[in-house]
Design a protein around this motif. Structure first.
Motif, PDB file in Angstrom:
ATOM      1  N   SER A   7     -21.871 -17.575  -8.098  1.00 26.03           N
ATOM      2  CA  SER A   7     -20.525 -17.156  -8.450  1.00 26.03           C
ATOM      3  C   SER A   7     -20.435 -15.663  -8.287  1.00 26.03           C
ATOM      4  O   SER A   7     -21.444 -14.958  -8.295  1.00 26.03           O
ATOM      5  CB  SER A   7     -20.197 -17.579  -9.879  1.00 26.03           C
ATOM      6  OG  SER A   7     -21.117 -17.015 -10.788  1.00 26.03           O
ATOM      7  N   GLY A   8     -19.230 -15.177  -8.162  1.00 31.26           N
ATOM      8  CA  GLY A   8     -19.036 -13.760  -7.931  1.00 31.26           C
ATOM      9  C   GLY A   8     -18.535 -13.518  -6.518  1.00 31.26           C
ATOM     10  O   GLY A   8     -18.490 -14.426  -5.696  1.00 31.26           O
ATOM     11  N   ARG A   9     -18.213 -12.309  -6.235  1.00 29.88           N
ATOM     12  CA  ARG A   9     -17.591 -11.971  -4.967  1.00 29.88           C
ATOM     13  C   ARG A   9     -18.622 -11.393  -4.009  1.00 29.88           C
ATOM     14  O   ARG A   9     -19.318 -10.439  -4.340  1.00 29.88           O
ATOM     15  CB  ARG A   9     -16.456 -10.977  -5.174  1.00 29.88           C
ATOM     16  CG  ARG A   9     -15.621 -10.770  -3.955  1.00 29.88           C
ATOM     17  CD  ARG A   9     -14.363 -10.003  -4.294  1.00 29.88           C
ATOM     18  NE  ARG A   9     -13.462  -9.884  -3.159  1.00 29.88           N
ATOM     19  CZ  ARG A   9     -12.268  -9.334  -3.219  1.00 29.88           C
ATOM     20  NH1 ARG A   9     -11.827  -8.852  -4.368  1.00 29.88           N
ATOM     21  NH2 ARG A   9     -11.517  -9.270  -2.149  1.00 29.88           N
ATOM     22  N   MET A  68     -18.914  -9.823  -0.183  1.00 34.69           N
ATOM     23  CA  MET A  68     -18.146  -9.301   0.935  1.00 34.69           C
ATOM     24  C   MET A  68     -18.928  -9.519   2.220  1.00 34.69           C
ATOM     25  O   MET A  68     -20.086  -9.166   2.323  1.00 34.69           O
ATOM     26  CB  MET A  68     -17.870  -7.815   0.722  1.00 34.69           C
ATOM     27  CG  MET A  68     -17.093  -7.502  -0.545  1.00 34.69           C
ATOM     28  SD  MET A  68     -15.460  -8.237  -0.561  1.00 34.69           S
ATOM     29  CE  MET A  68     -14.659  -7.289   0.726  1.00 34.69           C
ATOM     30  N   ASN A  76     -20.107 -22.885  -2.545  1.00 35.59           N
ATOM     31  CA  ASN A  76     -20.992 -21.741  -2.786  1.00 35.59           C
ATOM     32  C   ASN A  76     -22.370 -22.199  -3.251  1.00 35.59           C
ATOM     33  O   ASN A  76     -22.939 -21.644  -4.202  1.00 35.59           O
ATOM     34  CB  ASN A  76     -20.386 -20.792  -3.833  1.00 35.59           C
ATOM     35  CG  ASN A  76     -19.186 -20.050  -3.314  1.00 35.59           C
ATOM     36  OD1 ASN A  76     -18.956 -19.986  -2.101  1.00 35.59           O
ATOM     37  ND2 ASN A  76     -18.398 -19.488  -4.211  1.00 35.59           N
ATOM     38  N   ASP A  90     -26.801 -10.023   0.775  1.00 38.00           N
ATOM     39  CA  ASP A  90     -25.474  -9.793   1.334  1.00 38.00           C
ATOM     40  C   ASP A  90     -25.520  -8.898   2.568  1.00 38.00           C
ATOM     41  O   ASP A  90     -26.613  -8.522   3.037  1.00 38.00           O
ATOM     42  CB  ASP A  90     -24.521  -9.257   0.264  1.00 38.00           C
ATOM     43  CG  ASP A  90     -24.858  -7.842  -0.191  1.00 38.00           C
ATOM     44  OD1 ASP A  90     -24.321  -7.425  -1.226  1.00 38.00           O
ATOM     45  OD2 ASP A  90     -25.658  -7.158   0.478  1.00 38.00           O
TER      46      ASP A  90
END
Length: 117
Positions: free
Chosen positions: A25-27, A29, A77, A100
Motif C-alpha cells: 500500500s502507498g503511492r 511513482m 498491488n 522503486d
C-alpha cells in the motif's frame, strides 16, 4: 509511506508447495520491481526471484529455477511466489521487496518458511 505485508509462510514437508503473497500500500511513482529475498538460518539474505512491472521480465536464482514462480497482480498491488517441490534447504525467512524508480528499497516484515525432511 509504502507498506508491504507478506503472508503464506508455514511448516511443510519436503515436496510440498506453498504460495507466498505480498501486498503493498502507498503511492509508488513510476515503474518498480518486486522481488522475494530469503535469509536461511545463520546466513545472509539472498535474492530468490524478481519481476518487473510489466511482468515480461523475471529473474530466478539457480537453486529455485523450475520450482518457484513469481507473478504479480498489479490491480491488487500484490506479488506472489509459488513454491513447488520444496526442499529442506529452502527453509528461511522470506522477505518481500519493492524497489522503486529511484532505487529506494521497501521491505516487508518477513514470513517464515520451514521445510522438514
Amino acid at each position: 509511506q509504502v507498506l508491504l505485508v507478506e503472508s503464506g509462510g508455514g511448516l511443510v514437508q519436503a515436496g510440498a508447495s506453498l504460495r507466498l503473497s505480498c501486498a503493498f500500500s502507498g503511492r509508488i511513482m513510476g515503474s518498480y520491481i518486486m522481488a522475494w529475498f530469503r535469509q536461511p538460518p545463520g546466513k545472509g539474505r539472498e535474492l530468490v526471484a524478481a519481476i518487473g512491472l510489466g511482468s515480461r521480465r523475471s529473474f530466478y536464482t539457480d537453486s529455485v529455477k523450475g520450482r518457484f514462480t513469481i507473478f504479480r497482480d498489479n490491480a491488487k498491488n500484490t506479488v506472489y511466489l509459488q513454491m513447488n517441490s520444496l526442499k529442506p534447504e529452502d527453509t528461511a525467512v522470506y522477505y518481500c521487496n519493492l524497489q522503486d524508480y529511484y532505487r529506494t528499497d521497501y521491505w516487508g516484515q518477513g514470513t517464515q518458511v520451514t521445510v522438514s525432511s
